[in-house]
Design an enzyme around this catalytic site. Structure first.
Site, short mmCIF file in Angstrom:
data_model
loop_
_atom_site.label_atom_id
_atom_site.label_comp_id
_atom_site.label_asym_id
_atom_site.label_seq_id
_atom_site.Cartn_x
_atom_site.Cartn_y
_atom_site.Cartn_z
N TYR A 78 0.84 -1.27 0.14
CA TYR A 78 -0.07 0.04 -0.15
C TYR A 78 0.82 1.30 -0.10
O TYR A 78 1.92 1.38 0.94
CB TYR A 78 -0.86 -0.10 1.21
CG TYR A 78 -2.54 -0.39 0.83
CD1 TYR A 78 -2.99 0.32 -0.05
CD2 TYR A 78 -2.90 -1.38 1.32
CE1 TYR A 78 -4.32 0.05 -0.44
CE2 TYR A 78 -4.12 -1.75 0.93
CZ TYR A 78 -5.25 -0.97 0.11
OH TYR A 78 -6.35 -1.19 -0.40
N LYS B 5 -1.55 -0.21 -25.03
CA LYS B 5 -2.13 -0.16 -26.54
C LYS B 5 -0.53 -0.09 -27.38
O LYS B 5 0.00 -1.09 -27.40
CB LYS B 5 -3.00 1.11 -27.01
CG LYS B 5 -4.52 0.76 -26.37
CD LYS B 5 -5.40 1.80 -26.75
CE LYS B 5 -6.75 1.49 -26.21
NZ LYS B 5 -7.08 2.34 -24.95
N ASP C 205 -6.05 13.06 -25.61
CA ASP C 205 -6.28 11.76 -25.17
C ASP C 205 -5.57 10.93 -26.25
O ASP C 205 -6.18 10.64 -27.24
CB ASP C 205 -7.60 11.20 -25.00
CG ASP C 205 -7.74 9.68 -24.59
OD1 ASP C 205 -6.74 9.15 -24.83
OD2 ASP C 205 -8.94 9.43 -23.93
N ARG D 23 -1.74 -2.79 -18.49
CA ARG D 23 -2.69 -2.17 -18.62
C ARG D 23 -2.89 -1.08 -17.77
O ARG D 23 -2.37 -1.29 -16.45
CB ARG D 23 -3.97 -3.07 -18.20
CG ARG D 23 -4.42 -4.13 -19.39
CD ARG D 23 -5.72 -4.59 -19.17
NE ARG D 23 -6.76 -3.62 -19.87
CZ ARG D 23 -7.25 -3.99 -21.08
NH1 ARG D 23 -6.74 -4.95 -21.69
NH2 ARG D 23 -8.24 -3.35 -21.68
N THR E 271 -3.58 5.51 -22.28
CA THR E 271 -3.44 4.28 -21.67
C THR E 271 -1.87 3.76 -22.09
O THR E 271 -1.40 4.51 -22.92
CB THR E 271 -4.48 3.24 -22.25
OG1 THR E 271 -4.36 3.37 -23.76
CG2 THR E 271 -6.05 3.49 -21.63
N GLU F 99 -0.45 4.73 -0.47
CA GLU F 99 -1.38 5.78 -0.81
C GLU F 99 -0.70 7.23 -0.64
O GLU F 99 0.29 7.37 0.35
CB GLU F 99 -2.72 5.97 0.15
CG GLU F 99 -3.66 4.98 -0.34
CD GLU F 99 -4.69 4.79 0.38
OE1 GLU F 99 -5.38 3.55 0.37
OE2 GLU F 99 -5.14 5.74 1.34
N1 DSN Z 1 -11.57 0.05 -25.58
C1 DSN Z 1 -10.52 0.98 -26.21
C2 DSN Z 1 -10.70 0.81 -27.62
O1 DSN Z 1 -10.91 -0.31 -28.04
O2 DSN Z 1 -10.37 1.82 -28.42
C3 DSN Z 1 -10.76 2.23 -25.72
O3 DSN Z 1 -11.55 2.31 -24.52
#
Ligand code: DSN
Length: 416
Positions: free
Chosen positions: A52, A226, A198, A232, A223, A54
């Site tokens: 933990y 990707k 984003d 993730r 994110t 925080e």
């Molecule tokens: N699920 C992601 C995508 O496929 O683009 C974005 O949330």
């Protein structure tokens, strides 16, 4: 690997092995999915999971964070250097949470947001009415030009001047073309708005300089799983002036304990992103998308916007008389995984739209190149044009399996 799991829970163990086999035996072409590298998976599985922490480095609410502080600070510093921002927060558990933190930091409920329309390629957390963003904020949209299907920056500027939103969001989930982030920043600032970019889908391409930079934006969310090929999770970057508000919005505003195993894996990911092989990988995934573009164009499958500049293609499969759902289902039957997806000016529904979204990040991670893309593109065209042919599917499924076997991934897991 996985020996302890095998001994403790054979049900989950077997399901995990089946999923690993599915990922190995099929062709993953969902543009938001990728195969994280083994160093990332190893880091996720460490006892850092147990801690933990925080708070933030050197300002924690728990003792015992000597090494955790070092790890999180490294993740922050590496991320800032990678994208050239003054401040970074590496704690958001997801892209949705990162966007929620930005809204919490900078807006009051009811404030105006201007973002890309979902059908044009925008994301649900940018103002969809069923999402927190659409429920608690006053959302206006811009879209793409009906002829070119490219972002209509004039429309964006016009709505910005008319509505004077507090925040303009750029960034998409199914837009196959480059985004002019600098232009969005100047439109936002001229209207007195802040600009949130984003970059979840294209973060890897930006690092590799294969997509225009997002450095002009006031705040960036992304994110990490990707095109960045990390764990993730998500991150926020911003100018120094927003640092305090952003950090407070993430913790204690929205989250409790950060997942330090994931943060360590993010740090590994940001280090990997500076290596020459990351650059090579990004260049190849763009080249691979271009090969698919050629195949679809040569076979009269209509591509939204006419092609791609990035890692994804959006096919208008209504051009060959089927729906996105039929296309995605038929391809799944032969082991090719893509998304059904809405297209600009969609006439279908979200569950049965006119589009099919296809991407190259995962296959490129397996080492596939131009030759394989031409082959796979050909199979996709055949299936789309005869999606009910059992005989064709039987043939293609064998071809898919044989190709996948030539590009193994996660062999470490194959014996359990
Ligand atoms: N699920 C992601 C995508 O496929 O683009 C974005 O949330």
């Amino acid at each position: 690997m996985l020996n302890a799991l095998g001994a403790s829970d054979s049900v989950i163990y077997n399901l995990v092995l089946q999923e690993i086999t599915r990922q190995q035996a099929g062709l993953v072409m969902i543009p938001s999915e990728n195969y994280a590298t083994l160093d990332i998976l190893e880091t996720l599985g460490t006892p850092l999971n147990n801690k933990y922490s925080e708070g933030y480095p050197r300002k924690r609410y728990y003792s015992g964070n000597l090494f955790i502080d070092e790890i999180e600070q490294l993740a922050i510093d590496r991320l800032k250097a990678l994208f050239g921002f003054e401040h970074a927060n590496v704690q958001p558990h997801s892209g949705s949470g990162a966007n929620q933190a930005v809204f919490t930091a900078l807006l009051e409920p009811g404030d105006k947001i201007l973002s890309m329309d979902l059908n044009a390629g925008g994301h649900i957390t940018h103002g969809n009415k069923f999402n927190f963003s659409g429920r608690y904020y006053n959302v206006f949209h811009y879209g793409v030009n009906r002829e070119t299907e490219l972002i209509d920056y004039d429309d964006l500027a016009e709505v910005a001047q008319k509505e004077k939103p507090k925040l303009i969001i750029s960034g998409t989930t199914s837009y196959p073309r480059a985004i002019d982030f600098a232009k969005v920043t100047s439109i936002a600032h001229a209207a007195g708005a802040l600009h949130l970019a984003d970059i979840s889908h294209i973060a890897g391409l930006i690092v590799a300089d294969l997509h225009p930079s997002c450095v002009s934006a006031d705040i960036v969310t992304s994110t990490t799983h990707k095109t960045l090929r990390g764990p993730r999770g998500a991150v926020i970057l911003c100018k120094a002036e927003f640092a305090g508000k952003i950090d407070k919005a993430v913790f204690p505003g929205l989250q409790g304990g950060p997942m330090e195993n994931v943060i360590a894996a993010k740090a590994v990911c940001f280090n990997n992103a500076k290596k020459p092989e990351f650059q090579t990988y990004q260049e190849q995934l763009v080249r691979n998308a271009k090969i698919l573009e050629q195949v679809f164009r040569n076979n009269d499958v209509r591509l939204v916007s006419g092609g791609t500049d990035n890692h994804l293609l959006l096919l208008d499969v209504s051009s060959i008389g089927i729906t996105g759902r039929q296309a995605s289902d038929a391809l799944e039957e032969v082991g090719i995984f893509c998304n059904k997806n809405v297209i600009p000016f969609e006439t279908g529904t979200a569950l049965d739209p006119s589009g099919l979204r296809i991407g190259t990040p995962a296959l490129t991670s397996r080492g596939m190149k131009e030759q394989e893309m031409a082959q796979i593109g050909g199979w996709i065209v055949q299936i789309l044009k005869a999606h009910e042919s059992h005989q064709l599917k039987q043939r293609v499924v064998e071809q898919v399996r044989a190709l996948a076997e030539h590009f193994p991934i996660y062999q470490e897991y194959s014996n359990g």
